[in-house]
Scaffold this motif. Structure first.
Motif, short mmCIF file in Angstrom:
data_model
loop_
_atom_site.label_atom_id
_atom_site.label_comp_id
_atom_site.label_asym_id
_atom_site.label_seq_id
_atom_site.Cartn_x
_atom_site.Cartn_y
_atom_site.Cartn_z
N ASP A 9 36.35 48.08 52.32
CA ASP A 9 37.44 48.93 52.81
C ASP A 9 36.90 50.18 53.50
O ASP A 9 35.71 50.51 53.38
CB ASP A 9 38.34 49.36 51.65
N GLY A 10 37.80 50.88 54.18
CA GLY A 10 37.41 52.13 54.83
C GLY A 10 38.32 52.45 56.00
O GLY A 10 39.10 51.59 56.43
N PRO A 11 38.24 53.66 56.52
CA PRO A 11 39.08 54.07 57.65
C PRO A 11 38.67 53.39 58.95
O PRO A 11 37.66 52.68 59.02
CB PRO A 11 38.86 55.59 57.71
N ALA A 36 47.41 52.11 68.57
CA ALA A 36 48.36 53.20 68.40
C ALA A 36 49.63 52.77 67.65
O ALA A 36 50.36 53.62 67.12
CB ALA A 36 48.74 53.78 69.76
N ASN A 37 49.88 51.46 67.59
CA ASN A 37 51.11 50.96 66.98
C ASN A 37 50.93 50.18 65.69
O ASN A 37 51.89 49.95 64.96
CB ASN A 37 51.86 50.08 67.98
N VAL A 38 49.69 49.78 65.41
CA VAL A 38 49.47 48.88 64.28
C VAL A 38 49.76 49.53 62.92
O VAL A 38 50.20 48.86 61.98
CB VAL A 38 48.03 48.32 64.30
N SER A 39 49.57 50.85 62.79
CA SER A 39 49.83 51.50 61.50
C SER A 39 51.29 51.36 61.09
O SER A 39 51.60 51.15 59.91
CB SER A 39 49.46 52.99 61.57
N ALA A 40 52.19 51.47 62.07
CA ALA A 40 53.62 51.35 61.78
C ALA A 40 53.95 49.95 61.27
O ALA A 40 54.74 49.78 60.32
CB ALA A 40 54.44 51.66 63.02
N VAL A 41 53.34 48.95 61.88
CA VAL A 41 53.57 47.56 61.47
C VAL A 41 52.97 47.30 60.10
O VAL A 41 53.59 46.68 59.23
CB VAL A 41 52.98 46.59 62.52
N ALA A 50 32.72 57.49 57.43
CA ALA A 50 31.87 58.12 58.46
C ALA A 50 32.70 59.26 59.04
O ALA A 50 33.93 59.27 58.94
CB ALA A 50 31.49 57.13 59.55
N SER A 51 32.04 60.24 59.63
CA SER A 51 32.77 61.37 60.21
C SER A 51 33.67 60.88 61.34
O SER A 51 33.39 59.86 61.99
CB SER A 51 31.78 62.41 60.75
N ALA A 52 34.76 61.61 61.59
CA ALA A 52 35.69 61.23 62.66
C ALA A 52 34.99 61.24 64.02
O ALA A 52 35.25 60.39 64.87
CB ALA A 52 36.89 62.19 62.67
N HIS A 53 34.09 62.20 64.22
CA HIS A 53 33.38 62.29 65.50
C HIS A 53 32.49 61.06 65.71
O HIS A 53 32.46 60.49 66.81
CB HIS A 53 32.52 63.56 65.53
N GLU A 54 31.78 60.66 64.67
CA GLU A 54 30.91 59.49 64.78
C GLU A 54 31.72 58.23 65.00
O GLU A 54 31.33 57.36 65.79
CB GLU A 54 30.06 59.36 63.52
N ARG A 55 32.85 58.12 64.34
CA ARG A 55 33.69 56.93 64.51
C ARG A 55 34.27 56.87 65.93
O ARG A 55 34.39 55.80 66.51
CB ARG A 55 34.80 56.91 63.46
N ALA A 56 34.61 58.05 66.48
CA ALA A 56 35.12 58.09 67.86
C ALA A 56 34.02 57.67 68.83
O ALA A 56 34.28 56.93 69.79
CB ALA A 56 35.60 59.50 68.19
N ARG A 57 32.79 58.11 68.58
CA ARG A 57 31.67 57.74 69.45
C ARG A 57 31.45 56.23 69.42
O ARG A 57 31.23 55.60 70.46
CB ARG A 57 30.39 58.46 68.99
N ARG A 58 31.52 55.65 68.23
CA ARG A 58 31.34 54.20 68.10
C ARG A 58 32.44 53.44 68.84
O ARG A 58 32.17 52.45 69.53
CB ARG A 58 31.36 53.81 66.61
N ARG A 59 33.68 53.88 68.69
CA ARG A 59 34.80 53.21 69.36
C ARG A 59 34.65 53.31 70.88
O ARG A 59 34.90 52.35 71.61
CB ARG A 59 36.13 53.86 68.92
N ILE A 101 41.89 58.91 66.03
CA ILE A 101 41.32 58.42 64.77
C ILE A 101 41.78 59.30 63.60
O ILE A 101 42.12 58.80 62.52
CB ILE A 101 39.78 58.36 64.86
N LYS A 102 41.81 60.61 63.80
CA LYS A 102 42.26 61.52 62.75
C LYS A 102 43.74 61.28 62.43
O LYS A 102 44.15 61.32 61.26
CB LYS A 102 42.05 62.98 63.19
N LEU A 103 44.53 61.01 63.48
CA LEU A 103 45.94 60.72 63.26
C LEU A 103 46.10 59.40 62.51
O LEU A 103 46.93 59.30 61.60
CB LEU A 103 46.67 60.65 64.61
N ARG A 104 45.29 58.41 62.89
CA ARG A 104 45.33 57.11 62.22
C ARG A 104 44.96 57.27 60.74
O ARG A 104 45.59 56.67 59.86
CB ARG A 104 44.36 56.15 62.91
N ASP A 105 43.95 58.07 60.46
CA ASP A 105 43.55 58.32 59.08
C ASP A 105 44.71 58.91 58.28
O ASP A 105 44.96 58.50 57.14
CB ASP A 105 42.37 59.30 59.03
#
Length: 231
Positions: A10-12, A97-102, A148-157, A178-182
């Motif tokens: 699991d994880g963000p 952007a929409n999957v969290s709602a579903v 992982a930090s939000a910045h690092e996750r954004a870089r990976r994406r 990513i922060k909003l998704r979290d």
């Protein structure tokens, strides 16, 4: 004969779950179940059919009708909705952007969890998501929570989108998303993103993929050794 383990990762968003899970599955000869792709597939189907993701009744009816299947592929596992391949379609920013709602709809989660548990019954399974260790497979023998930090996750994406030839937002926009998704995933009422009490926390910010895989592999080998004494 040794029975394969249930491995819950699991994880963000963009913490490396899927990448690591796929490698682990291949290394141990286990089945890989991409739960995130299942929710993304429902989201894709809803948008494709002109259904607003806020229309809960229609989304539920859709989730109950469609069939999501997986097939091996190189480099990525192929995903199908009613026989139509959606492997690339479900990885766009619009879907993200929409999957969290579903995924927050209880009836949708119940339908997906039902399928996921059926897949995992025989053991020898690696499953990644946000509530695998807490809700889907609470009795999994190996549970890992990757962060992982939000910045690092954004870089990976960002790098992943470029490599796959997908349209991408800027790094700052991705980090904000990513922060909003979290925030959405952690505060939803149904199966929120949370670390299981018996899960091992691994911060991947400064680790390579190989290092993360090696850590989880060591956990699996240790658990197999312990369990083999009881079989």
């Amino acid at each position: 004969m040794e029975k394969g383990l249930q491995v819950a990762i699991d994880g963000p968003a963009s913490s490396g779950k899927s990448t690591v899970a796929k490698i682990i599955a291949k290394r141990f000869g286990y089945v890989y179940c991409d739960t995130g792709a299942m929710y993304r597939s429902v989201t894709w189907a809803a948008l494709e059919n002109g259904i607003d993701v806020s229309d809960i009744k229609q989304v539920i009816d859709l989730a109950r009708r469609i069939k999501i299947t997986f097939e091996p592929g190189q480099p990525d596992q192929r995903v199908f909705v009613d026989g139509h391949e959606v492997t690339k379609d479900i990885r766009t920013e619009k879907i993200a952007a929409n999957v969290s709602a579903v995924a927050a709809i209880p009836e949708v989660r119940a339908r997906m969890v039902e399928q996921q548990r059926q897949i995992a019954q025989a053991g020898g399974i690696v499953m990644d998501g946000r509530d695998i260790g807490t809700t889907v497979l609470p009795d999994a023998q190996v549970k890992v929570f990757l962060v992982a930090s939000a910045h690092e996750r954004a870089r990976r994406r960002y790098e992943e989108n470029l490599q796959k030839g997908l349209a991408t937002q800027s790094l700052d926009e991705l980090e904000a998303a990513i922060k909003l998704r979290d925030q959405k995933d952690s505060t939803r009422k149904v199966s929120p993103l949370t670390q299981a009490k018996d899960a091992i926390l691994i911060d991947t910010t400064s680790l390579t993929i190989d290092q993360v895989v090696d850590e989880i592999s060591a956990l699996i080998k240790k658990t197999r050794t312990i369990n083999s004494k009881h079989w």
